[in-house]
Scaffold this motif. Structure first.
Motif, PDB file in Angstrom:
ATOM      1  N   UNK A 129     -47.751   3.188 -55.401  1.00  0.00           N
ATOM      2  CA  UNK A 129     -48.390   1.950 -54.961  1.00  0.00           C
ATOM      3  C   UNK A 129     -47.334   0.935 -54.556  1.00  0.00           C
ATOM      4  N   UNK A 130     -47.658   0.167 -53.523  1.00  0.00           N
ATOM      5  CA  UNK A 130     -46.759  -0.892 -53.072  1.00  0.00           C
ATOM      6  C   UNK A 130     -47.601  -2.114 -52.765  1.00  0.00           C
ATOM      7  N   UNK A 131     -47.086  -3.284 -53.114  1.00  0.00           N
ATOM      8  CA  UNK A 131     -47.783  -4.532 -52.832  1.00  0.00           C
ATOM      9  C   UNK A 131     -46.790  -5.504 -52.224  1.00  0.00           C
ATOM     10  N   UNK A 132     -47.199  -6.162 -51.147  1.00  0.00           N
ATOM     11  CA  UNK A 132     -46.323  -7.094 -50.448  1.00  0.00           C
ATOM     12  C   UNK A 132     -46.797  -8.517 -50.594  1.00  0.00           C
ATOM     13  N   UNK A 133     -45.850  -9.437 -50.687  1.00  0.00           N
ATOM     14  CA  UNK A 133     -46.131 -10.873 -50.703  1.00  0.00           C
ATOM     15  C   UNK A 133     -45.799 -11.397 -49.314  1.00  0.00           C
ATOM     16  N   UNK A 134     -46.806 -11.921 -48.604  1.00  0.00           N
ATOM     17  CA  UNK A 134     -46.542 -12.351 -47.234  1.00  0.00           C
ATOM     18  C   UNK A 134     -46.073 -13.806 -47.198  1.00  0.00           C
ATOM     19  N   UNK A 135     -45.743 -14.273 -46.004  1.00  0.00           N
ATOM     20  CA  UNK A 135     -45.186 -15.627 -45.838  1.00  0.00           C
ATOM     21  C   UNK A 135     -46.191 -16.720 -46.148  1.00  0.00           C
ATOM     22  N   UNK A 136     -47.488 -16.345 -46.226  1.00  0.00           N
ATOM     23  CA  UNK A 136     -48.526 -17.299 -46.609  1.00  0.00           C
ATOM     24  C   UNK A 136     -48.857 -17.213 -48.091  1.00  0.00           C
ATOM     25  N   UNK A 137     -48.037 -16.452 -48.837  1.00  0.00           N
ATOM     26  CA  UNK A 137     -48.207 -16.256 -50.271  1.00  0.00           C
ATOM     27  C   UNK A 137     -49.489 -15.494 -50.608  1.00  0.00           C
ATOM     28  N   UNK A 138     -49.910 -14.612 -49.713  1.00  0.00           N
ATOM     29  CA  UNK A 138     -51.033 -13.713 -49.973  1.00  0.00           C
ATOM     30  C   UNK A 138     -50.503 -12.293 -50.119  1.00  0.00           C
ATOM     31  N   UNK A 139     -51.358 -11.393 -50.597  1.00  0.00           N
ATOM     32  CA  UNK A 139     -50.930 -10.041 -50.933  1.00  0.00           C
ATOM     33  C   UNK A 139     -51.600  -8.980 -50.083  1.00  0.00           C
ATOM     34  N   UNK A 140     -50.875  -7.890 -49.885  1.00  0.00           N
ATOM     35  CA  UNK A 140     -51.441  -6.690 -49.260  1.00  0.00           C
ATOM     36  C   UNK A 140     -50.963  -5.500 -50.074  1.00  0.00           C
ATOM     37  N   UNK A 141     -51.922  -4.639 -50.452  1.00  0.00           N
ATOM     38  CA  UNK A 141     -51.610  -3.483 -51.288  1.00  0.00           C
ATOM     39  C   UNK A 141     -51.885  -2.192 -50.534  1.00  0.00           C
ATOM     40  N   UNK A 142     -51.042  -1.184 -50.819  1.00  0.00           N
ATOM     41  CA  UNK A 142     -51.274   0.167 -50.320  1.00  0.00           C
ATOM     42  C   UNK A 142     -51.011   1.162 -51.436  1.00  0.00           C
ATOM     43  N   UNK A 143     -51.889   2.158 -51.554  1.00  0.00           N
ATOM     44  CA  UNK A 143     -51.715   3.275 -52.485  1.00  0.00           C
ATOM     45  C   UNK A 143     -51.567   4.544 -51.658  1.00  0.00           C
ATOM     46  N   UNK A 144     -50.492   5.273 -51.894  1.00  0.00           N
ATOM     47  CA  UNK A 144     -50.176   6.426 -51.047  1.00  0.00           C
ATOM     48  C   UNK A 144     -49.925   7.646 -51.928  1.00  0.00           C
ATOM     49  N   UNK A 145     -50.632   8.738 -51.633  1.00  0.00           N
ATOM     50  CA  UNK A 145     -50.403   9.999 -52.327  1.00  0.00           C
ATOM     51  C   UNK A 145     -49.193  10.674 -51.685  1.00  0.00           C
ATOM     52  N   UNK A 146     -48.157  10.911 -52.481  1.00  0.00           N
ATOM     53  CA  UNK A 146     -46.932  11.513 -51.955  1.00  0.00           C
ATOM     54  C   UNK A 146     -46.554  12.720 -52.792  1.00  0.00           C
ATOM     55  N   UNK A 147     -45.832  13.632 -52.171  1.00  0.00           N
ATOM     56  CA  UNK A 147     -45.258  14.760 -52.886  1.00  0.00           C
ATOM     57  C   UNK A 147     -43.752  14.693 -52.739  1.00  0.00           C
ATOM     58  N   UNK A 148     -43.048  14.723 -53.853  1.00  0.00           N
ATOM     59  CA  UNK A 148     -41.594  14.612 -53.816  1.00  0.00           C
ATOM     60  C   UNK A 148     -40.961  15.890 -53.265  1.00  0.00           C
ATOM     61  N   UNK A 149     -39.845  15.726 -52.620  1.00  0.00           N
ATOM     62  CA  UNK A 149     -39.141  16.846 -51.998  1.00  0.00           C
ATOM     63  C   UNK A 149     -38.158  17.495 -52.971  1.00  0.00           C
ATOM     64  N   UNK A 150     -37.767  18.725 -52.704  1.00  0.00           N
ATOM     65  CA  UNK A 150     -36.718  19.351 -53.522  1.00  0.00           C
ATOM     66  C   UNK A 150     -35.361  18.743 -53.189  1.00  0.00           C
ATOM     67  N   UNK A 151     -34.425  18.890 -54.079  1.00  0.00           N
ATOM     68  CA  UNK A 151     -33.059  18.457 -53.785  1.00  0.00           C
ATOM     69  C   UNK A 151     -32.405  19.484 -52.848  1.00  0.00           C
ATOM     70  N   UNK A 152     -31.284  19.095 -52.266  1.00  0.00           N
ATOM     71  CA  UNK A 152     -30.565  19.993 -51.372  1.00  0.00           C
ATOM     72  C   UNK A 152     -29.074  19.908 -51.666  1.00  0.00           C
ATOM     73  N   UNK A 153     -28.508  21.025 -52.104  1.00  0.00           N
ATOM     74  CA  UNK A 153     -27.066  21.121 -52.338  1.00  0.00           C
ATOM     75  C   UNK A 153     -26.409  21.703 -51.086  1.00  0.00           C
ATOM     76  N   UNK A 154     -25.370  21.047 -50.587  1.00  0.00           N
ATOM     77  CA  UNK A 154     -24.701  21.498 -49.375  1.00  0.00           C
ATOM     78  C   UNK A 154     -24.191  22.930 -49.564  1.00  0.00           C
TER      79      UNK A 154
END
Length: 294
Positions: A129-154
């Motif tokens: 979840x992420x929430x932003x405070x805008x220049x008018x002091x109001x809020x906007x929220x987003x909830x995003x379903x994500x899947x984390x990636x594997x690590x990568x060793x060179x």
């Protein structure tokens, strides 16, 4: 932080911000507001000794001071093996700050337009979840379903596919069996001493490669000097993100961790070594191994 101080100076905003977060069913973590931060309300009949108690009190004061931002919160999620980050596209300058967390728990603050949720596991699904405070002091929220990636060793093939400048060798036989780099010699930087560090990065003895960093938030590696006067330099494009002078760099392996969360898309990654100019030994050597994206 500068923005947090700015927010605290506006008690009306504290009231509005807290109510807005509560009204959309979220919990703002107490880590943002310390108990020893004083609070003085501009609203008659309402007082609290500190910000923590003010927040507790506001849990029961849902009022008409709740506004939802009309601006579009444009963020790019980067779910990597160890971190989920949100990179804010604020080219229109509508949002002054963002908070993020998991499952509506906004416990992390942004810096430089990036909000980071650490300590996640690879190959896992999360509701970020992420929430932003805008220049008018109001809020906007987003909830995003994500899947984390594997690590990568060179790998050896990956390192061999990069470009080199100066004497650079892909190594084997390192402590954990992963490949690495050995960079030897001095660079012709004597005439660039008053130039930006990006000039040093461009002219150093180095390994470099254009890489899509969209799935990675952290770069880790082990490094040491194989012989004086080996330095460590690491950068993305013209940004020097790490420099360790030979006088500090150990002859034992040391693990380094560099934040690359703000970079989206293809960028030039550079690992440099050796010494900057002819005043160092020609045998100056820097070594890397277990180079990993997380």
């Amino acid at each position: 932080m500068k923005v947090v101080k700015r927010i605290f100076k506006n008690n009306i905003f504290i009231f509005t911000f807290t109510i807005l977060v509560l009204s959309i069913g979220t919990t703002f973590a107490y880590s943002v507001f310390a108990e020893n931060v004083g609070f003085s309300s501009t609203h008659p009949g309402w007082s609290a000794p500190d910000v923590k108690e003010a927040i507790d009190d506001l849990r029961y004061k849902i009022t008409d001071k709740c506004y939802m931002s009309t601006y579009d919160l444009k963020v790019t999620p980067k779910p990597s093996a160890s971190m989920i980050s949100f990179v804010l596209d604020n080219s229109d300058e509508n949002f002054i700050y963002i908070y993020c967390g998991l499952n509506g728990n906004f416990q992390y603050e942004s810096g430089d337009g990036v909000c980071k949720i650490p300590n996640v596991e690879p190959n896992m699904s999360y509701v970020a979840s992420v929430i932003g405070v805008d220049k008018d002091m109001n809020l906007k929220r987003r909830d995003i379903l994500v899947k984390t990636n594997p690590s990568f060793i060179f790998t050896t093939d990956f390192l061999n596919s990069g470009s080199t400048q100066g004497s650079v060798v892909v190594t084997s036989g390192n402590p954990d069996g992963t490949p690495g780099l050995s960079i030897t010699g001095t660079s012709d930087l004597y005439n660039y001493q008053n130039q930006p560090r990006s000039v040093y990065l461009a002219h150093y003895r180095k390994w470099y490669k254009d890489i899509d960093l969209s799935n990675f938030n952290v770069l880790t590696f082990y490094a040491r000097k194989g012989a004086n006067h080996g330095n460590v330099m690491m950068g993305v494009d013209d940004d020097e993100l790490l420099y360790v002078n030979y006088s500090v760099l150990d002859t034992n392996w040391i693990k380094y961790e560099i934040d690359i969360a703000k970079y989206i898309g293809v960028h030039k990654l550079t690992l440099a070594g050796g010494y900057s100019d002819y005043t160092g030994y020609a045998s100056s050597n820097t070594q890397y191994y277990h180079i990993e994206f997380r």
